[in-house]
Design a protein around this motif. Structure first.
Motif, PDB file in Angstrom:
ATOM      1  N   ARG A   1       0.847  -1.203   0.000  1.00 31.61           N
ATOM      2  CA  ARG A   1       0.000   0.000   0.000  1.00 31.61           C
ATOM      3  C   ARG A   1       0.886   1.259   0.000  1.00 31.61           C
ATOM      4  O   ARG A   1       0.599   2.222  -0.704  1.00 31.61           O
ATOM      5  CB  ARG A   1      -0.910   0.024   1.221  1.00 31.61           C
TER       6      ARG A   1
ATOM      7  N   LEU B   1       3.830   1.407  -1.196  1.00 34.54           N
ATOM      8  CA  LEU B   1       4.418   1.470  -2.539  1.00 34.54           C
ATOM      9  C   LEU B   1       3.433   2.103  -3.534  1.00 34.54           C
ATOM     10  O   LEU B   1       3.820   2.911  -4.395  1.00 34.54           O
ATOM     11  CB  LEU B   1       4.773   0.045  -2.983  1.00 34.54           C
ATOM     12  N   LEU B   2       2.154   1.735  -3.369  1.00 32.77           N
ATOM     13  CA  LEU B   2       1.110   2.279  -4.238  1.00 32.77           C
ATOM     14  C   LEU B   2       1.005   3.806  -4.060  1.00 32.77           C
ATOM     15  O   LEU B   2       0.939   4.559  -5.051  1.00 32.77           O
ATOM     16  CB  LEU B   2      -0.228   1.620  -3.902  1.00 32.77           C
TER      17      LEU B   2
ATOM     18  N   LEU C   1       3.880   5.519  -5.699  1.00 33.75           N
ATOM     19  CA  LEU C   1       3.738   5.627  -7.160  1.00 33.75           C
ATOM     20  C   LEU C   1       2.843   6.812  -7.526  1.00 33.75           C
ATOM     21  O   LEU C   1       3.113   7.540  -8.485  1.00 33.75           O
ATOM     22  CB  LEU C   1       3.153   4.327  -7.739  1.00 33.75           C
TER      23      LEU C   1
ATOM     24  N   LEU D   1       4.821   9.840  -6.984  1.00 35.31           N
ATOM     25  CA  LEU D   1       5.813   9.972  -8.062  1.00 35.31           C
ATOM     26  C   LEU D   1       5.170  10.577  -9.311  1.00 35.31           C
ATOM     27  O   LEU D   1       5.747  11.447  -9.970  1.00 35.31           O
ATOM     28  CB  LEU D   1       6.392   8.588  -8.384  1.00 35.31           C
ATOM     29  N   ASN D   2       3.960  10.121  -9.620  1.00 37.59           N
ATOM     30  CA  ASN D   2       3.231  10.678 -10.764  1.00 37.59           C
ATOM     31  C   ASN D   2       2.959  12.160 -10.572  1.00 37.59           C
ATOM     32  O   ASN D   2       3.177  12.971 -11.481  1.00 37.59           O
ATOM     33  CB  ASN D   2       1.902   9.937 -10.947  1.00 37.59           C
TER      34      ASN D   2
ATOM     35  N   THR E   1       3.972   8.830 -17.038  1.00 36.52           N
ATOM     36  CA  THR E   1       2.776   8.828 -16.181  1.00 36.52           C
ATOM     37  C   THR E   1       1.937   7.586 -16.461  1.00 36.52           C
ATOM     38  O   THR E   1       1.421   6.955 -15.535  1.00 36.52           O
ATOM     39  CB  THR E   1       1.934  10.098 -16.448  1.00 36.52           C
TER      40      THR E   1
ATOM     41  N   VAL F   1       3.710   4.552 -14.893  1.00 35.84           N
ATOM     42  CA  VAL F   1       3.572   4.549 -13.429  1.00 35.84           C
ATOM     43  C   VAL F   1       2.131   4.232 -13.047  1.00 35.84           C
ATOM     44  O   VAL F   1       1.874   3.475 -12.097  1.00 35.84           O
ATOM     45  CB  VAL F   1       4.034   5.904 -12.841  1.00 35.84           C
TER      46      VAL F   1
ATOM     47  N   ALA G   1       0.808   1.189 -10.886  1.00 39.70           N
ATOM     48  CA  ALA G   1      -0.015   1.404  -9.699  1.00 39.70           C
ATOM     49  C   ALA G   1      -1.274   0.536  -9.765  1.00 39.70           C
ATOM     50  O   ALA G   1      -1.674  -0.070  -8.762  1.00 39.70           O
ATOM     51  CB  ALA G   1      -0.376   2.880  -9.583  1.00 39.70           C
TER      52      ALA G   1
ATOM     53  N   LEU H   1      -0.384  -3.004  -9.095  1.00 35.71           N
ATOM     54  CA  LEU H   1      -0.094  -3.164  -7.669  1.00 35.71           C
ATOM     55  C   LEU H   1      -1.395  -3.243  -6.863  1.00 35.71           C
ATOM     56  O   LEU H   1      -1.537  -4.065  -5.953  1.00 35.71           O
ATOM     57  CB  LEU H   1       0.734  -1.960  -7.207  1.00 35.71           C
ATOM     58  N   TRP H   2      -2.317  -2.396  -7.255  1.00 34.64           N
ATOM     59  CA  TRP H   2      -3.606  -2.371  -6.556  1.00 34.64           C
ATOM     60  C   TRP H   2      -4.336  -3.711  -6.738  1.00 34.64           C
ATOM     61  O   TRP H   2      -4.908  -4.261  -5.810  1.00 34.64           O
ATOM     62  CB  TRP H   2      -4.430  -1.211  -7.107  1.00 34.64           C
TER      63      TRP H   2
ATOM     64  N   LEU I   1      -2.742  -6.229  -4.603  1.00 39.05           N
ATOM     65  CA  LEU I   1      -3.139  -6.009  -3.217  1.00 39.05           C
ATOM     66  C   LEU I   1      -4.505  -6.622  -2.936  1.00 39.05           C
ATOM     67  O   LEU I   1      -4.716  -7.290  -1.927  1.00 39.05           O
ATOM     68  CB  LEU I   1      -3.202  -4.496  -2.941  1.00 39.05           C
TER      69      LEU I   1
END
Lengths: 359, 486
Positions: A243, A245-246, A249, A252-253, B466, B469, B473, B476-477, B480
């Motif tokens: 989470r 890490l999410l 990201l 970072l964007n 963008t 990334v 993301a 990753l979600w 999760l």
């Protein structure tokens, strides 16, 4: 069955370091899962931004040359001629500002959730020192491009401690390396920005993180009162880490968009002989203090209004840092309404003063 | 309405006439007993023709005393105000009794003005204040033989006034006492001028000293009030030269001033008050004013545009122009209405100067040269504008192109030099100065375009990064959610 290269490397390390113990610790670590869990990510975001600061700072240092004849030119060289230099500098500037913002948010979230209370007083204190160091990073880094705004803002900023009784002049000369802002100040700020502050910050950050790991995540009083069956936890690893890490990201964007769409301008090279341009202001995170000082009368009894103002902010910051030691509701763990309202007033005052100062 | 106006005018005239009664009048002349004794003396003889005597002013008007008394002791007594020979330092004051002040009652009758005041305020009055030998009324108008200005016998009549002025201004010994740095050759030059030559023939209309410098209120040339102050010269010359009626008998154009005012020189001098810009006298001369001849035109322009004139003199065009009777610079640029030079002067545009002598014939090597010359100039001017535009656009996009913008100033220098070098009319000579500029322009344009490209590249890069990334993301979600469902 063939072994993957990763498991091979892991095995090699396992033979030499007790990583199993670390993994064991991580697998047992739990994070409370409730509507206020979102505040837990602020520390991680600040840490992420610090790592970005460190990385981009090292890259900038490869070209930056401190000196009143070279500082501006070298930053300009980075921005114009170094491949992706503009991006590195812009990210460094934006992440610095975002970092200060998130550290402030982190501090206030800890304050309002009462996470500073026993046994986390040291975590709070190290956090407050990290916040002060962040402001120090901002103040020292602002001068390094040696542009007009930075020069005069530093002149005003470094003159403020001079009003402190007895030590004022000494502090001023210590900061400036002389009576005026000049080549000595620039070298001094550079040393502060790239050596003294990072080293101190890293050490204290290490202690801060260590305390957090040892003591675990703070559980608010209302959550503690819940029956065990209603308490929900998530494993620190991998759930919370992923989470985190999410969120990183997403940050970072955001950082990339800000850095590309709104690149930080370099401005005009400082000319110490020129008069100060109109509307010189400090960076936004000092603006509430700068604006508040304007409202102090010229004389408060036998004292200069400005002296009283600066001493007031010094004392207020000191008291704020020591809040775990004077919060009288500490033993019961209940919410201290006076403290909460004080915090709200402080936040509102900071926002209002900053907005007025920006106009 | 007109009747009322006439009545008022009559009343004014009557009042003026009444006022004159206080002054000596023709009726008083028989009572001028001074001439009874001085009649045969030179002063008396002269004074009988003097305008003052003819208008009834007696000797006492200047010398004081009682002109009605035939008793010499009474008439020349101090009690009667007799002052005898007038001291040099008093002359202006004495003349000024009648001619001096703006409020002199009879000024309307005799068209007198505040000439004494003006004289005192002038450079002559200043000289007189520092040296009693300085010029005053009698220096120009005479003493007892004063006649009206329009009388050919007057020393200030247009046909004599130049010599009258020269009597002092051409006298180096005299002038040394007042202004040693002032030239004393004005008269020598004037007689060589067109004005002087006509004046010598008895023509009263051409300009004399007073036409340009004014008469009583003469101030220094560097004084902005002077009619010959740099910015005033075109207006002063235009008083006569733009007056078609006045100039009719000379058969010369009268549009010089209008043309000049629209010219690059006129705008510089009269609109921007640039005193370095040439006025009429810069080309035509001032005291020795003559229209420059065709052959001397290059030298005249070359006084300021030295490099251009030098190249022209060495070019093939000099001999060709002389052969065709074309007046050097004027042949292409015109004379009074010289507009800011444009690169379009070079080439085969229908109104351009080249087509007056050259034909647009592709088979002709001269045509190719002209086209080449123009192409070099265009490469600089058009190229510079394009490079400027590219850099400006990049700058507005937030890109730092200041190095290229600074370097482009070198192209401007090359363009200026090329516009000088074009007067050699040689491709090699022009190319030698134009090519370094063209190189700078190409580099600047490339820098501008590169910066614009870089700007778009940054945004495209942002979009790609963008997206990557964001995809990461999302993955990753999803991971999760998969973990948390277990």
């Amino acid at each position: 069955m063939s072994r993957s290269p990763f498991s091979g490397v892991l095995g090699w390390v396992r033979e030499r370091l007790p990583i199993d113990a670390v993994m064991e610790f991580a697998s047992h670590k739990k994070v409370p899962s409730y509507e206020g869990s979102i505040w837990y990510y602020l520390g991680g975001i600040s840490l992420f931004l610090f790592v970005i600061q460190l990385t981009t700072g090292i890259l900038l240092m490869m070209y930056y040359q401190p000196g009143i004849q070279t500082a501006f030119e070298s930053v300009r060289f980075i921005v114009v001629y170094v491949k992706f230099g503009w991006l590195v500098r812009s990210i460094h500037q934006w992440s610095a500002n975002l970092m200060i913002f998130t550290v402030f948010l982190h501090m206030f979230s800890v304050f309002f959730t009462g996470a500073f209370r026993k046994p986390r007083e040291l975590t709070w204190l190290t956090g407050m020192v990290l916040l002060a160091l962040c402001l120090g990073f901002g103040f020292s880094g602002y001068l390094l491009p040696w542009n007009t705004l930075a020069f005069f803002a530093t002149k005003v900023g470094t003159a403020m401690p001079a009003v402190v009784p007895f030590f004022g002049k000494g502090i001023l000369e210590l900061l400036r390396g002389g009576k005026e802002v000049g080549a000595e100040t620039l070298v001094r700020f550079f040393g502060l920005h790239v050596a003294i502050l990072p080293a101190t910050f890293t050490l204290i950050l290490g202690a801060h993180l260590l305390f957090v790991q040892i003591q675990g995540m703070h559980e608010p009083h209302s959550w503690e009162q819940l029956p065990q069956s209603k308490k929900r936890y998530m494993p620190f690893f991998p759930n919370f880490v992923l989470r985190d890490l999410l969120v990183w990201l997403i940050v970072l964007n955001l950082l990339a968009i800000l850095a590309v769409m709104f690149p930080w301008e370099l401005g005009v090279k400082a000319n110490p002989a020129a008069p100060a341009p109109a509307g010189i202001k400090p960076e936004w995170y000092f603006l509430f203090m700068y604006q508040a000082l304007k409202y102090f009368p010229a004389k408060l009894g036998p004292f200069e209004g400005e002296v009283v103002g600066i001493l007031f902010f010094g004392a207020a910051g000191f008291l704020w840092a020591l809040v775990p030691f004077w919060d009288t509701r500490l033993p019961q763990g209940a919410r201290n309404r006076i403290l909460t309202w004080t915090g709200i007033v402080v936040i509102v005052a900071m926002i209002v003063l900053t907005v007025i100062g920006l106009k | 309405m007109n009747a009322t106006r006439n009545l008022i005018a009559a009343a004014v005239l009557f009042t003026a006439f009444q006022a004159c009664a206080a002054a000596p009048s023709r009726a008083a002349a028989p009572q001028d007993q001074c001439l009874s004794c001085h009649e045969d003396e030179p002063q008396g003889v002269a004074f009988k023709k003097d305008i003052h005597h003819l208008r009834g002013v007696t000797c006492a008007g200047c010398h004081g005393g009682d002109p009605t008394s035939d008793d010499m002791d009474k008439a020349m007594s101090k009690a009667a105000g007799f002052r005898g020979k007038i001291a040099k330092s008093d002359i202006i004051a004495v003349c000024g009794q009648c001619h001096g002040k703006a409020d002199t009652p009879w000024r309307h009758r005799y068209q007198l003005t505040d000439v004494a005041d003006s004289l005192e305020a002038s450079v002559h009055g200043e000289a007189l204040a520092s040296n009693p030998n300085g010029p005053q009324c009698v220096s120009c108008h005479g003493v007892h033989n004063i006649v009206p200005v329009d009388d050919p016998a007057s020393p200030v009549h247009p046909t004599h006034v130049v010599k009258t002025c020269a009597s002092c201004h051409s006298n180096a010994r005299y002038m040394r006492d007042f202004n040693p740095s002032l030239p004393v050759d004005q008269y020598e030059k004037y007689v060589t001028s067109v004005h002087g030559q006509l004046n010598a023939k008895g023509d009263p209309k051409p300009a004399t000293c007073v036409s340009c410098h004014s008469n009583h209120m003469i101030v220094r040339v560097k004084d902005p009030r002077s009619p010959v102050y740099a910015t005033q010269i075109p207006i002063t010359c235009a008083h006569c030269h733009s007056n078609a009626k006045y100039m009719a008998q000379y058969h010369i154009p009268t549009d010089q001033f209008e043309n000049y005012r629209q010219s690059v020189h006129g705008k510089a001098l009269m609109e921007r008050s640039d005193l370095n810009a040439p006025a009429c006298n810069s080309c035509h001369g001032n005291h020795g004013a003559i229209p420059p001849g065709a052959a001397s035109m290059v030298a005249v322009c070359g006084n300021c545009h030295g490099a251009n004139a030098d190249l022209f003199q060495k070019s093939e065009h000099r001999a060709a122009f002389e052969k065709k009777g074309i007046a050097g610079c004027v042949g292409c640029h015109g004379n009074h209405r010289i507009l800011p030079p444009s690169d379009s002067l070079v080439g085969f545009s229908p109104n351009g100067p080249c087509v007056k002598c050259h034909q647009d014939n592709p088979a002709d090597s001269t045509t190719a040269q002209i086209v080449h010359l123009r192409a070099l100039l265009d490469s600089l001017s058009v190229g510079k504008a394009e490079a400027d535009s590219a850099l400006d656009r990049a700058s507005r996009l937030g890109m730092d192109v200041s190095d290229a913008q600074y370097a482009l100033k070198g192209a401007h220098q090359a363009l200026v030099q090329s516009r000088v070098a074009i007067h050699s009319f040689r491709v090699a000579a022009l190319a030698a100065v134009a090519r370094p500029g063209i190189k700078i322009i190409e580099e600047a344009r490339a820098a501008g375009n590169s910066a614009i490209h870089e700007y778009h590249f940054r945004r495209q890069g942002l979009a790609v990064s963008t997206l990557i990334v964001t995809v990461l993301a999302i993955l990753l979600w999803l991971k999760l959610r998969q973990i948390e469902r277990r």
